[in-house]
Design a protein around this motif. Structure first.
Motif, PDB file in Angstrom:
ATOM      1  N   VAL A 180     -26.397   1.888  18.408  1.00 23.71           N
ATOM      2  CA  VAL A 180     -26.995   0.944  17.420  1.00 23.71           C
ATOM      3  C   VAL A 180     -26.046   0.398  16.592  1.00 23.71           C
ATOM      4  O   VAL A 180     -25.095   1.065  16.187  1.00 23.71           O
ATOM      5  CB  VAL A 180     -27.945   1.592  16.681  1.00 23.71           C
ATOM      6  N   LEU A 181     -25.738  -1.000  16.749  1.00 25.28           N
ATOM      7  CA  LEU A 181     -24.540  -1.475  16.185  1.00 25.28           C
ATOM      8  C   LEU A 181     -25.015  -1.909  14.808  1.00 25.28           C
ATOM      9  O   LEU A 181     -25.834  -3.017  14.722  1.00 25.28           O
ATOM     10  CB  LEU A 181     -24.025  -2.785  16.688  1.00 25.28           C
ATOM     11  N   GLY A 182     -24.760  -1.496  13.573  1.00 29.89           N
ATOM     12  CA  GLY A 182     -25.207  -1.860  12.216  1.00 29.89           C
ATOM     13  C   GLY A 182     -26.000  -0.670  11.676  1.00 29.89           C
ATOM     14  O   GLY A 182     -27.049  -0.218  12.383  1.00 29.89           O
ATOM     15  N   ALA A 183     -25.380  -0.138  10.488  1.00 33.57           N
ATOM     16  CA  ALA A 183     -26.260   0.874   9.781  1.00 33.57           C
ATOM     17  C   ALA A 183     -26.863   0.273   8.530  1.00 33.57           C
ATOM     18  O   ALA A 183     -26.893   1.059   7.490  1.00 33.57           O
ATOM     19  CB  ALA A 183     -25.262   1.975   9.359  1.00 33.57           C
ATOM     20  N   GLY A 184     -27.583  -0.891   8.602  1.00 32.95           N
ATOM     21  CA  GLY A 184     -28.179  -1.501   7.573  1.00 32.95           C
ATOM     22  C   GLY A 184     -29.718  -0.629   7.587  1.00 32.95           C
ATOM     23  O   GLY A 184     -29.802   0.179   8.574  1.00 32.95           O
ATOM     24  N   VAL A 185     -30.535  -1.259   6.633  1.00 33.01           N
ATOM     25  CA  VAL A 185     -32.028  -0.631   6.868  1.00 33.01           C
ATOM     26  C   VAL A 185     -32.479  -0.780   8.338  1.00 33.01           C
ATOM     27  O   VAL A 185     -33.278  -0.047   8.747  1.00 33.01           O
ATOM     28  CB  VAL A 185     -32.711  -1.009   5.647  1.00 33.01           C
ATOM     29  N   VAL A 189     -24.683   5.485  15.739  1.00 31.45           N
ATOM     30  CA  VAL A 189     -25.017   4.304  15.041  1.00 31.45           C
ATOM     31  C   VAL A 189     -23.290   4.015  14.807  1.00 31.45           C
ATOM     32  O   VAL A 189     -22.641   4.846  14.365  1.00 31.45           O
ATOM     33  CB  VAL A 189     -25.691   4.542  13.965  1.00 31.45           C
ATOM     34  N   VAL A 190     -23.064   2.785  14.671  1.00 34.19           N
ATOM     35  CA  VAL A 190     -21.642   2.183  14.354  1.00 34.19           C
ATOM     36  C   VAL A 190     -21.756   1.163  13.195  1.00 34.19           C
ATOM     37  O   VAL A 190     -22.661   0.137  13.304  1.00 34.19           O
ATOM     38  CB  VAL A 190     -21.060   1.446  15.598  1.00 34.19           C
ATOM     39  N   ASP A 191     -20.964   1.513  12.237  1.00 30.78           N
ATOM     40  CA  ASP A 191     -21.143   0.419  11.158  1.00 30.78           C
ATOM     41  C   ASP A 191     -19.470   0.265  10.572  1.00 30.78           C
ATOM     42  O   ASP A 191     -18.717   1.426  10.671  1.00 30.78           O
ATOM     43  CB  ASP A 191     -21.853   0.823   9.992  1.00 30.78           C
ATOM     44  N   ARG A 192     -19.089  -0.893   9.995  1.00 25.28           N
ATOM     45  CA  ARG A 192     -17.845  -1.033   9.358  1.00 25.28           C
ATOM     46  C   ARG A 192     -17.706  -0.393   8.062  1.00 25.28           C
ATOM     47  O   ARG A 192     -16.640  -0.194   7.702  1.00 25.28           O
ATOM     48  CB  ARG A 192     -17.501  -2.485   9.532  1.00 25.28           C
ATOM     49  N   GLN A 193     -18.702  -0.282   7.453  1.00 27.69           N
ATOM     50  CA  GLN A 193     -18.815   0.369   5.990  1.00 27.69           C
ATOM     51  C   GLN A 193     -18.574   1.907   6.201  1.00 27.69           C
ATOM     52  O   GLN A 193     -19.033   2.391   7.066  1.00 27.69           O
ATOM     53  CB  GLN A 193     -19.735   0.086   5.372  1.00 27.69           C
ATOM     54  N   ALA A 194     -18.063   2.456   5.076  1.00 23.41           N
ATOM     55  CA  ALA A 194     -17.997   3.871   5.020  1.00 23.41           C
ATOM     56  C   ALA A 194     -19.462   4.736   4.879  1.00 23.41           C
ATOM     57  O   ALA A 194     -19.510   5.492   5.058  1.00 23.41           O
ATOM     58  CB  ALA A 194     -17.177   4.281   3.932  1.00 23.41           C
ATOM     59  N   THR A 195     -20.208   3.850   4.191  1.00 19.43           N
ATOM     60  CA  THR A 195     -21.451   4.321   3.766  1.00 19.43           C
ATOM     61  C   THR A 195     -22.686   3.484   4.606  1.00 19.43           C
ATOM     62  O   THR A 195     -22.296   2.247   4.519  1.00 19.43           O
ATOM     63  CB  THR A 195     -21.955   4.597   2.275  1.00 19.43           C
ATOM     64  N   PRO A 196     -23.753   4.179   4.763  1.00 20.74           N
ATOM     65  CA  PRO A 196     -25.036   3.178   5.459  1.00 20.74           C
ATOM     66  C   PRO A 196     -25.603   2.156   4.240  1.00 20.74           C
ATOM     67  O   PRO A 196     -25.376   2.513   3.011  1.00 20.74           O
ATOM     68  CB  PRO A 196     -26.016   4.221   5.519  1.00 20.74           C
ATOM     69  N   ALA A 197     -25.926   1.133   4.674  1.00 24.39           N
ATOM     70  CA  ALA A 197     -26.956   0.202   3.870  1.00 24.39           C
ATOM     71  C   ALA A 197     -25.829  -0.265   2.632  1.00 24.39           C
ATOM     72  O   ALA A 197     -26.302  -0.455   1.638  1.00 24.39           O
ATOM     73  CB  ALA A 197     -27.979   0.684   3.264  1.00 24.39           C
ATOM     74  N   ALA A 198     -24.612  -0.555   3.023  1.00 23.85           N
ATOM     75  CA  ALA A 198     -23.554  -1.175   1.942  1.00 23.85           C
ATOM     76  C   ALA A 198     -23.743  -2.505   1.948  1.00 23.85           C
ATOM     77  O   ALA A 198     -22.684  -3.169   1.198  1.00 23.85           O
ATOM     78  CB  ALA A 198     -22.279  -0.372   2.276  1.00 23.85           C
ATOM     79  N   GLU A 199     -24.211  -3.272   2.661  1.00 20.45           N
ATOM     80  CA  GLU A 199     -24.290  -4.909   2.864  1.00 20.45           C
ATOM     81  C   GLU A 199     -25.511  -5.243   2.294  1.00 20.45           C
ATOM     82  O   GLU A 199     -26.010  -4.862   1.363  1.00 20.45           O
ATOM     83  CB  GLU A 199     -23.772  -5.150   4.053  1.00 20.45           C
ATOM     84  N   THR A 200     -26.224  -6.073   2.998  1.00 24.30           N
ATOM     85  CA  THR A 200     -27.434  -6.737   2.845  1.00 24.30           C
ATOM     86  C   THR A 200     -28.367  -5.767   1.935  1.00 24.30           C
ATOM     87  O   THR A 200     -29.395  -6.185   1.231  1.00 24.30           O
ATOM     88  CB  THR A 200     -28.071  -7.667   3.655  1.00 24.30           C
ATOM     89  N   SER A 201     -28.656  -4.714   2.796  1.00 20.73           N
ATOM     90  CA  SER A 201     -29.451  -3.523   2.110  1.00 20.73           C
ATOM     91  C   SER A 201     -29.025  -2.737   1.072  1.00 20.73           C
ATOM     92  O   SER A 201     -29.823  -1.804   0.763  1.00 20.73           O
ATOM     93  CB  SER A 201     -29.653  -2.541   3.434  1.00 20.73           C
ATOM     94  N   PHE A 202     -28.121  -3.267   0.350  1.00 20.16           N
ATOM     95  CA  PHE A 202     -27.676  -2.484  -0.721  1.00 20.16           C
ATOM     96  C   PHE A 202     -28.355  -2.478  -1.923  1.00 20.16           C
ATOM     97  O   PHE A 202     -28.763  -1.381  -2.544  1.00 20.16           O
ATOM     98  CB  PHE A 202     -26.002  -2.690  -0.881  1.00 20.16           C
ATOM     99  N   PHE A 231     -33.374   4.844   0.428  1.00 17.38           N
ATOM    100  CA  PHE A 231     -34.243   5.116   1.572  1.00 17.38           C
ATOM    101  C   PHE A 231     -33.240   5.295   2.655  1.00 17.38           C
ATOM    102  O   PHE A 231     -33.374   6.261   3.716  1.00 17.38           O
ATOM    103  CB  PHE A 231     -35.368   4.229   2.028  1.00 17.38           C
ATOM    104  N   ALA A 232     -32.469   4.053   3.107  1.00 18.92           N
ATOM    105  CA  ALA A 232     -31.778   4.367   4.347  1.00 18.92           C
ATOM    106  C   ALA A 232     -30.663   5.420   4.175  1.00 18.92           C
ATOM    107  O   ALA A 232     -30.513   5.967   5.304  1.00 18.92           O
ATOM    108  CB  ALA A 232     -30.754   2.931   4.395  1.00 18.92           C
ATOM    109  N   ARG A 233     -30.138   5.857   3.122  1.00 16.72           N
ATOM    110  CA  ARG A 233     -29.098   6.971   2.921  1.00 16.72           C
ATOM    111  C   ARG A 233     -29.947   8.284   3.259  1.00 16.72           C
ATOM    112  O   ARG A 233     -29.533   9.307   4.078  1.00 16.72           O
ATOM    113  CB  ARG A 233     -28.425   6.864   1.594  1.00 16.72           C
ATOM    114  N   GLU A 234     -31.024   8.452   2.673  1.00 14.49           N
ATOM    115  CA  GLU A 234     -32.054   9.768   2.964  1.00 14.49           C
ATOM    116  C   GLU A 234     -32.390   9.580   4.361  1.00 14.49           C
ATOM    117  O   GLU A 234     -32.296  10.710   5.199  1.00 14.49           O
ATOM    118  CB  GLU A 234     -33.169   9.585   2.126  1.00 14.49           C
TER     119      GLU A 234
END
Ligand SMILES: Cc1cc2nc3c(=O)[nH]c(=O)nc-3n(C[C@H](O)[C@H](O)[C@H](O)COP(=O)(O)OP(=O)(O)OC[C@H]3O[C@@H](n4cnc5c(N)ncnc54)[C@H](O)[C@@H]3O)c2cc1C
Length: 418
Positions: free
Chosen positions: A5-10, A28-41, A203-206
């Protein structure tokens, strides 16, 4: 099946969860260090089936023209030398007819209702906690004309099973007493008791923790650089890790959940996705006076702002600016949101400790997301969720997991089956 899965947003995280529940081996692959760090932030927090009227509707072209070059306009097109933006704008105009608007509302309501039920089921199954509130969503109006304009879409939503009912100004204040300050200005409201709100980032982090406990791998700080096809299939994904080392990622199937960045990676494969970033703003501030602060999630349709209570914080979000991938904070817009909030709920929030944020909604011209199979049989799409990605996340993720597993989705929606 081995699935990347490419992208760890919500959207990516919920898809990963449902894929794992369907028995797949998921990374799951994401460029950020933590999930939901871009539009889902830091979005508006609304699980809003009732917010189904798309930006593209019969009244939009005139409003957008009026708002052109108005710095604090709710929907601002900054036209630039960008072919993708012009094509998107033309498609947006095509979606403004009454028939298309009705069709798009229907699709958005169906997916929204299914998604809200799926989220509620998930809460029952795993007891996930994310500052959720289940007190409904109230849309309020200070203009009689805007209230009247809301009647037809609300009636259509009711016919589709979304109980968005018209209420008087007094009823609105009974449901949310914090509206008492603007009672003399209120023309009326609509209320959808089944809608909800909550913190999408939390929610995404949990949910990532639940995914990890269930065996899903997360390759964070990994930037996808290219998707490579061979023999009519997606052959591998190229990425760089946090130290810049080159990686080849191989799986049986791949899911694109890269939000606004999705078309950049599918374009070279000949898969054109009509997604353009629509920059939005949010303000988060601590509650200063709980007696003046709202608890019910609210929408100010005229200013295109939503208000959610997340624990002891107030979240206010909205506005849309079509100006490429620029995420700069425009002070005029930030101040306009704080000023408007203070005007509606004076003293409710601690404006001095307000935190500002911008995010890029992956907007399609119709506001309807793109979910399903691409023309490459092992490449799947879960993207273009625009204004309602949090609302549609669980329903999209579960539906995609069913499609990939060879099962029929449980909701009537135009899933891509190319
Ligand atoms: C101001 C605002 C208010 C909103 N309010 C609401 C609301 O109240 N209710 C609602 O339902 N929706 C709301 N939304 C919409 C919702 O936030 C979005 O639709 C949703 O967050 C989109 O999720 P996503 O996972 O598709 O995108 P993202 O969260 O952006 O996830 C995409 C992921 O892909 C990763 N990525 C991108 N490129 C690469 C790459 N090359 N390599 C690796 N990783 C990459 C990113 O790091 C990111 O984590 C709002 C949006 C905004 C901006």
């Amino acid at each position: 099946m081995k699935i990347a899965v490419l992208g760890a947003g919500v959207i990516g995280v919920t898809a990963a969860w449902y894929l794992r529940q369907s028995g797949h081996d998921v990374t799951v692959v994401d460029r950020q260090a933590t999930p939901a760090a871009e539009t889902s932030f830091a979005n508006g927090g609304q699980i809003s089936v009732s917010h189904a009227e798309p930006w593209a509707n019969p009244s939009a072209p005139l409003k957008v023209l009026k708002w052109l070059a108005k710095e604090d306009a709710p929907l601002l097109f900054r036209l630039r030398a960008d072919l993708r933006q012009w094509l998107w704008t033309l498609e947006f105009l095509r979606e403004c007819t009454p028939e298309r608007t009705r069709r798009n509302i229907e699709r958005i309501v169906r997916l929204g209702t299914y998604s809200r039920e799926t989220l509620q089921q998930l809460r029952r199954d795993i007891g996930i906690d994310y500052d959720q509130r289940t007190q409904g969503i109230l849309h309020f109006y200070t203009s009689q004309k805007e209230l009247e304009a809301a009647e037809a879409p609300a009636a259509q939503m009711r016919a589709l099973g979304c109980d968005r009912r018209l209420i008087t100004a007094d009823e609105a204040v009974r449901i949310e007493p914090a509206l008492r300050h603007i009672r003399p200005r209120l023309a009326g409201a609509t209320y959808t008791s089944e809608d909800e709100s909550g913190d999408a980032n939390r929610f995404a982090r949990e949910l990532v923790e639940h995914c990890q406990a269930d065996g899903v791998r997360f390759l964070m700080s990994h930037t996808v650089t290219a998707l490579r096809a061979a023999g009519g299939r997606l052959e591998h994904v190229e990425a760089t890790d946090s130290e810049g080392r080159f990686q080849f990622l191989r799986a049986d199937a791949y899911v694109i959940a890269l939000g606004s960045w999705s078309p950049i990676y599918t374009g070279p494969l000949g898969i054109r996705l009509p997604i353009y970033p629509a920059k939005g703003y949010s303000v988060t501030m601590p509650v200063r006076d709980p007696t003046k602060a709202y608890e019910v999630s609210l929408t100010d349709d005229e200013y295109k702002l939503v208000f959610s209570r997340l624990g002891d914080r107030l979240r206010i979000a909205g506005t849309a600016e079509l100006n490429g991938y620029d995420r700069d904070l425009n002070r005029v817009r930030c101040e306009a949101i704080v000023r408007h909030t203070e005007d509606l709920f004076p003293g409710a929030g601690d404006t001095e400790r307000a935190q500002f944020w911008t995010g890029l909604r992956p907007a399609t011209p119709s506001n309807v997301p793109i979910i399903g199979r691409s023309k490459l049989p092992n490449l799947y799409l879960n993207t273009g969720h625009g204004t309602l990605g949090w609302t549609h996340a669980c329903g999209s993720g579960k539906s995609l997991a069913r499609i990939i597993s060879g099962l029929k989705p449980e909701v009537d929606f135009p899933f891509r089956m190319a």
